[in-house]
Design a protein around this motif. Structure first.
Motif, PDB file in Angstrom:
ATOM      1  N   LEU A  48      50.434 -26.228 -22.500  1.00 45.33           N
ATOM      2  CA  LEU A  48      51.079 -27.528 -22.650  1.00 45.33           C
ATOM      3  C   LEU A  48      50.220 -28.482 -23.482  1.00 45.33           C
ATOM      4  CD1 LEU A  48      52.425 -28.292 -19.059  1.00 45.33           C
ATOM      5  CD2 LEU A  48      53.762 -27.807 -21.099  1.00 45.33           C
ATOM      6  N   PRO A  49      50.834 -29.167 -24.429  1.00 47.67           N
ATOM      7  CA  PRO A  49      50.050 -30.155 -25.185  1.00 47.67           C
ATOM      8  C   PRO A  49      49.731 -31.353 -24.295  1.00 47.67           C
ATOM      9  CG  PRO A  49      52.364 -30.253 -25.820  1.00 47.67           C
ATOM     10  CD  PRO A  49      52.222 -29.091 -24.873  1.00 47.67           C
ATOM     11  N   THR A  50      48.564 -31.911 -24.484  1.00 43.97           N
ATOM     12  CA  THR A  50      48.211 -33.104 -23.717  1.00 43.97           C
ATOM     13  C   THR A  50      48.843 -34.314 -24.394  1.00 43.97           C
ATOM     14  OG1 THR A  50      46.158 -33.303 -24.957  1.00 43.97           O
ATOM     15  CG2 THR A  50      46.032 -32.190 -22.843  1.00 43.97           C
ATOM     16  N   LYS A  51      49.291 -35.237 -23.575  1.00 48.53           N
ATOM     17  CA  LYS A  51      49.930 -36.441 -24.090  1.00 48.53           C
ATOM     18  C   LYS A  51      48.938 -37.593 -24.038  1.00 48.53           C
ATOM     19  CE  LYS A  51      54.461 -34.944 -22.580  1.00 48.53           C
ATOM     20  NZ  LYS A  51      55.479 -35.078 -21.546  1.00 48.53           N
ATOM     21  N   LYS A  52      48.976 -38.420 -25.048  1.00 54.00           N
ATOM     22  CA  LYS A  52      48.072 -39.559 -25.117  1.00 54.00           C
ATOM     23  C   LYS A  52      48.350 -40.499 -23.943  1.00 54.00           C
ATOM     24  CE  LYS A  52      46.461 -43.052 -28.333  1.00 54.00           C
ATOM     25  NZ  LYS A  52      46.640 -43.656 -29.635  1.00 54.00           N
TER      26      LYS A  52
END
Length: 159
Positions: A48-52
């Motif tokens: 999963l991409p990390t969200k800012k």
């Protein structure tokens, strides 16, 4: 035929327990001994991409959501490396217009607006298209409108 609405097979309490376990795993530095028996937390976390600005609790809920979806659909999260990583490519050099050229464009657009937007001007077609697409603001001066059109024109030239 109406598609079915996905429903979790696990109880809200079970799902909250998973979130708590993921939070504990994250707080302790993501050690393998606190991961799920199959190491699913780490696999999903890596995929999963990390969200800012994402809080740890939001991250845990996101990981749990993927884990729940996988369980509901009989899918095992697998990170076998079969999907190649993204490669960064260099930017394409583009010629930027100088401030003087941009000012000349604003002046040309302003002249076009003040002349009643004639269609016989060399750039009239471009000006007209952009003028039609951009929303007109209440109380907008002709100079502000010219700047807005030029800004859009400059953006289009960079694409």
């Amino acid at each position: 035929k109406i598609p079915s609405i996905p429903v979790s097979r696990r109880t809200p309490e079970d799902r909250q327990k998973d979130v708590d376990n993921i939070m504990s795993w994250m707080r302790n530095g993501k050690p393998s001994n606190l991961d799920s028996p199959d190491g699913d937390f780490a696999k999903i976390d890596q995929m999963l991409p990390t969200k800012k600005g994402q809080s740890p609790e939001d991250r845990a809920k996101e990981i749990e959501g993927v884990l729940d979806w996988c369980r509901s659909h009989g899918v095992k999260p697998v990170d076998d490396g079969s999907v190649p990583g993204f490669k960064k490519i260099g930017s394409i050099p583009i010629s930027r217009r100088s401030p003087e050229e941009r000012k000349d464009d604003v002046d040309n657009i302003l002249t076009w607006i003040r002349a009643g937007k004639p269609e016989d001007d060399d750039m009239a077609d471009e000006f007209k298209k952009i003028d039609q697409f951009l929303p007109k603001r209440k109380g907008q001066s002709p100079k502000d409108r010219a700047r807005e059109i030029e800004s859009c024109l400059d953006w289009c030239r960079q694409r």
